[in-house]
Write a protein that holds these residues in place. Structure first.
Motif, PDB file in Angstrom:
ATOM      1  N   HIS A 108       0.848  -1.193   0.000  1.00 57.33           N
ATOM      2  CA  HIS A 108       0.000   0.000   0.000  1.00 57.33           C
ATOM      3  C   HIS A 108       0.890   1.252   0.000  1.00 57.33           C
ATOM      4  O   HIS A 108       1.782   1.392   0.844  1.00 57.33           O
ATOM      5  N   HIS A 109       0.618   2.143  -0.948  1.00 55.64           N
ATOM      6  CA  HIS A 109       1.364   3.400  -1.044  1.00 55.64           C
ATOM      7  C   HIS A 109       0.452   4.556  -0.657  1.00 55.64           C
ATOM      8  O   HIS A 109      -0.710   4.608  -1.076  1.00 55.64           O
ATOM      9  N   ARG A 110       0.960   5.467   0.126  1.00 54.98           N
ATOM     10  CA  ARG A 110       0.179   6.657   0.496  1.00 54.98           C
ATOM     11  C   ARG A 110       1.112   7.875   0.499  1.00 54.98           C
ATOM     12  O   ARG A 110       2.326   7.755   0.692  1.00 54.98           O
ATOM     13  N   SER A 111       0.509   9.018   0.262  1.00 55.71           N
ATOM     14  CA  SER A 111       1.282  10.258   0.189  1.00 55.71           C
ATOM     15  C   SER A 111       0.868  11.206   1.312  1.00 55.71           C
ATOM     16  O   SER A 111      -0.268  11.166   1.789  1.00 55.71           O
ATOM     17  N   GLU A 112       1.816  12.031   1.702  1.00 58.39           N
ATOM     18  CA  GLU A 112       1.565  13.067   2.711  1.00 58.39           C
ATOM     19  C   GLU A 112       2.154  14.386   2.217  1.00 58.39           C
ATOM     20  O   GLU A 112       3.220  14.400   1.608  1.00 58.39           O
ATOM     21  N   GLN A 113       1.441  15.460   2.466  1.00 63.91           N
ATOM     22  CA  GLN A 113       1.894  16.794   2.055  1.00 63.91           C
ATOM     23  C   GLN A 113       2.078  17.652   3.286  1.00 63.91           C
ATOM     24  O   GLN A 113       1.173  17.779   4.123  1.00 63.91           O
ATOM     25  N   HIS A 125       4.946   6.964   1.254  1.00 66.23           N
ATOM     26  CA  HIS A 125       5.259   5.904   2.205  1.00 66.23           C
ATOM     27  C   HIS A 125       4.642   4.604   1.702  1.00 66.23           C
ATOM     28  O   HIS A 125       3.540   4.594   1.152  1.00 66.23           O
ATOM     29  N   SER A 126       5.368   3.521   1.885  1.00 68.62           N
ATOM     30  CA  SER A 126       4.894   2.193   1.489  1.00 68.62           C
ATOM     31  C   SER A 126       4.747   1.317   2.724  1.00 68.62           C
ATOM     32  O   SER A 126       5.556   1.400   3.658  1.00 68.62           O
TER      33      SER A 126
END
Length: 312
Positions: free
Chosen positions: A205-210, A219-220
């Protein structure tokens, strides 16, 4: 205290091994291929005069696996690198059948049992020379053995953890392939389908943060185990077959004296674990197991009997 005799086949260099381990997995050869190779070696040694010799369990250690695939610029998926088959009689390319291949550097730890007379013989240098000669004419997982290092014998006591650790550290760096079917068992006990349970531990699962300045970071993450620990290098592995037809006779079957049945691959979860994290020899040894009531013909780890759920 009993002594266990381990035949060590260090750093076998295998060229073009079969990487299509099941109808829907690709990568490291199936465990059935490794135990099949050891079984073939046992039959050849028995035919050479060691009639009571049994190669009863096998540990597989991967040092390198070079999967023959290619992904070009802008491609989303990898493609199999095929072989250049000869032209047909009309000068055209023959029908292409995908054959996934990989080049391997692997070591095998094989536990040997035999009568007292044969044990005295197999501990002689002549036996190891004969093993090396046989290896040079054998295939491993459908691949060719390009280089064979001299095999050797190691005698270990059941309580000799230092001897096990010394043996494994001499084969570093390397990853032992072990079975993790309990991960699927736990998921299936909670109502998950077998295939969903397998994919749940393989999905990344990949997710992004700003941040406040507009910078984006990715992040994986993979699924954690029920105890909160992250599993290691989890992979799908083919560990045997399940019969899908009754035992009987088939037209033009290869062996007319052995009952025939159709079967499908059994796939579960495995883990490549660094050798320094292996505590006992049985933690990495595999052997054959037949479960006739459930029509299962399996390769499983040398460990206490467990429920045979956790397969797909």
């Amino acid at each position: 205290m009993s002594t266990r005799r381990i035949l060590v086949l260090p750093h076998l260099k295998v060229h073009n091994a079969n990487a299509l381990s099941s109808p829907f997995t690709i990568g490291f050869p199936a465990m059935t291929a490794w135990l099949g190779f050891v079984h073939a070696l046992e039959r050849k040694l028995k035919a050479s005069g060691y009639s009571t010799l049994e190669l009863c369990s096998t540990g597989v250690i991967s040092h390198q696996c070079d999967l023959q695939t290619y992904r070009g610029p802008g491609d989303f998926v990898h493609s199999i690198i095929g072989t250049a088959n000869p032209l047909d009689k009309d000068g055209k390319r023959s029908a292409f059948i995908e054959e996934a291949r990989c080049h391997l550097d692997a070591s095998l730890l094989i536990e040997c049992r035999a009568s007292e007379d044969d044990l005295e013989q197999i501990e002689q240098p002549e036996f190891l020379e004969q093993v090396e000669q046989l290896l040079n004419i054998m295939k491993v997982a459908g691949g060719d053995l390009q280089h064979v290092n001299p095999p050797r014998f190691v005698a270990l006591d059941d309580s000799d953890n230092r001897g096990v650790r010394k043996l494994l550290l001499n084969l570093m760096p390397g990853f032992a392939l072990i079975e993790r079917r309990e991960l699927m068992q736990n998921a299936m006990e909670q109502g998950a389908d077998a295939l969903d349970a397998l994919l749940e531990y393989l999905t990344v699962h990949h997710r992004s943060e700003q941040d406040e300045e507009g910078n984006v970071s990715w992040h994986s993450q993979r699924k954690t185990a029920e105890d909160g620990n992250k599993p290691g290098w989890i992979v799908p592995i083919a560990t045997g077959f399940q019969g899908i037809s009754p035992l009987g006779q088939a037209k033009n079957q290869r062996d007319p004296d052995t009952p025939h049945r159709f079967a499908e691959s059994v796939v579960t979860l495995g883990e490549f674990r660094m050798l320094h994290r292996i505590g006992m020899l049985d933690d990495l040894l595999w052997q054959y197991h037949i479960d006739m009531p459930n029509n299962l013909y399996l390769c499983q780890q040398v460990q206490p009997e467990t429920n045979d759920d956790g397969f797909h």
